[in-house]
Design a protein around this motif. Structure first.
Motif, PDB file in Angstrom:
ATOM      1  N   ALA A 149       0.899  -1.161   0.031  1.00  9.73           N
ATOM      2  CA  ALA A 149      -0.043  -0.106   0.069  1.00  9.73           C
ATOM      3  C   ALA A 149       0.816   1.125  -0.151  1.00  9.73           C
ATOM      4  CB  ALA A 149      -0.825   0.019   1.341  1.00  9.73           C
ATOM      5  N   SER A 150       2.023   1.219   0.717  1.00 10.69           N
ATOM      6  CA  SER A 150       2.772   2.446   0.791  1.00 10.69           C
ATOM      7  C   SER A 150       3.396   2.638  -0.584  1.00 10.69           C
ATOM      8  CB  SER A 150       3.679   2.100   1.829  1.00 10.69           C
ATOM      9  OG  SER A 150       4.958   3.041   2.085  1.00 10.69           O
ATOM     10  N   GLU A 151       3.890   1.592  -1.293  1.00 19.37           N
ATOM     11  CA  GLU A 151       4.603   1.533  -2.710  1.00 19.37           C
ATOM     12  C   GLU A 151       3.460   2.376  -3.451  1.00 19.37           C
ATOM     13  OE1 GLU A 151       6.067  -2.091  -3.333  1.00 19.37           O
ATOM     14  OE2 GLU A 151       7.667  -2.141  -1.773  1.00 19.37           O
ATOM     15  N   ALA A 152       2.302   1.660  -3.428  1.00 19.87           N
ATOM     16  CA  ALA A 152       1.513   2.279  -4.222  1.00 19.87           C
ATOM     17  C   ALA A 152       0.945   3.601  -4.187  1.00 19.87           C
ATOM     18  CB  ALA A 152       0.032   1.152  -4.151  1.00 19.87           C
ATOM     19  N   ALA A 160       1.437  10.460 -10.820  1.00 23.02           N
ATOM     20  CA  ALA A 160       0.959  11.814 -11.018  1.00 23.02           C
ATOM     21  C   ALA A 160       1.734  13.071 -11.307  1.00 23.02           C
ATOM     22  CB  ALA A 160      -0.089  12.112  -9.766  1.00 23.02           C
ATOM     23  N   ALA A 161       2.606  13.273 -10.526  1.00 29.42           N
ATOM     24  CA  ALA A 161       3.584  14.250 -10.560  1.00 29.42           C
ATOM     25  C   ALA A 161       4.352  14.512 -11.985  1.00 29.42           C
ATOM     26  CB  ALA A 161       4.741  14.315  -9.346  1.00 29.42           C
TER      27      ALA A 161
END
Length: 171
Positions: A149-152, A160-161
């Motif tokens: 979840a953290s990697e995602a 997005a950036a």
């Protein structure tokens, strides 16, 4: 208290090393070498407890098990129960076996972070924390989910950036 947990193959190559006592690197290497020398020369029918008072001191004992090509070695003080440590080694092996489906030496090499996570769930700071392999695996799986979840989340922000392009400000 547990001073060290070491997994060494039949050729003396360490595959998992965790020291719970602050020792210089050279001393750690000496401990591993001496422990391997002591346990690898012993016949299989002898007990799994060894003391070397000249090298480790009066308050230290080595407890080990030999599985296939690996020696699971625990260096601990005399306050630890020999049978309790043998059971701890069995729990470690069973947990690794359940996690990797028939664990082998290559699993310890190629999945080192996960192996260390499993070990940290069982022993922390030289004290036994958990001996139920199902609970250990549940905790390790939870940690794995949180890491994904953290990697995602981090990966999503990076993507997005990148799509948005560099930000420019007007003065």
């Amino acid at each position: 208290m547990i001073k060290s947990i070491i997994v060494i193959n039949n050729h003396g190559k360490p595959r998992l090393v965790k020291f719970y006592e602050r020792l210089p690197q050279a001393t750690q290497q000496e401990w591993m070498k001496r422990a391997f020398t002591l346990v690898s020369k012993r016949a299989d029918q002898l007990c799994s407890f060894v003391e070397d008072k000249e090298f480790y001191g009066d308050d230290t004992r080595i407890i080990y098990r030999h599985f296939a090509t690996l020696y699971f070695i625990v260096i601990c003080d005399l306050s630890e129960s020999e049978l309790g440590i043998l059971d701890l080694i069995q729990v470690m092996v069973e947990t690794l076996d359940k996690n990797f489906e028939s664990v082998c030496e290559l699993d310890l090499i190629f999945h080192s972070p996960k192996v260390h996570t499993i070990l940290d769930e069982i022993v922390m700071g030289g004290l036994v924390m958990e001996t139920n392999s199902h609970e250990v695996l549940r905790a390790v799986n939870e940690i794995g989910k949180l890491e994904k979840a953290s990697e995602a989340l981090v990966g999503g922000k990076t993507a997005a950036a990148t799509k948005a392009g560099p930000k420019t400000t007007k003065f």
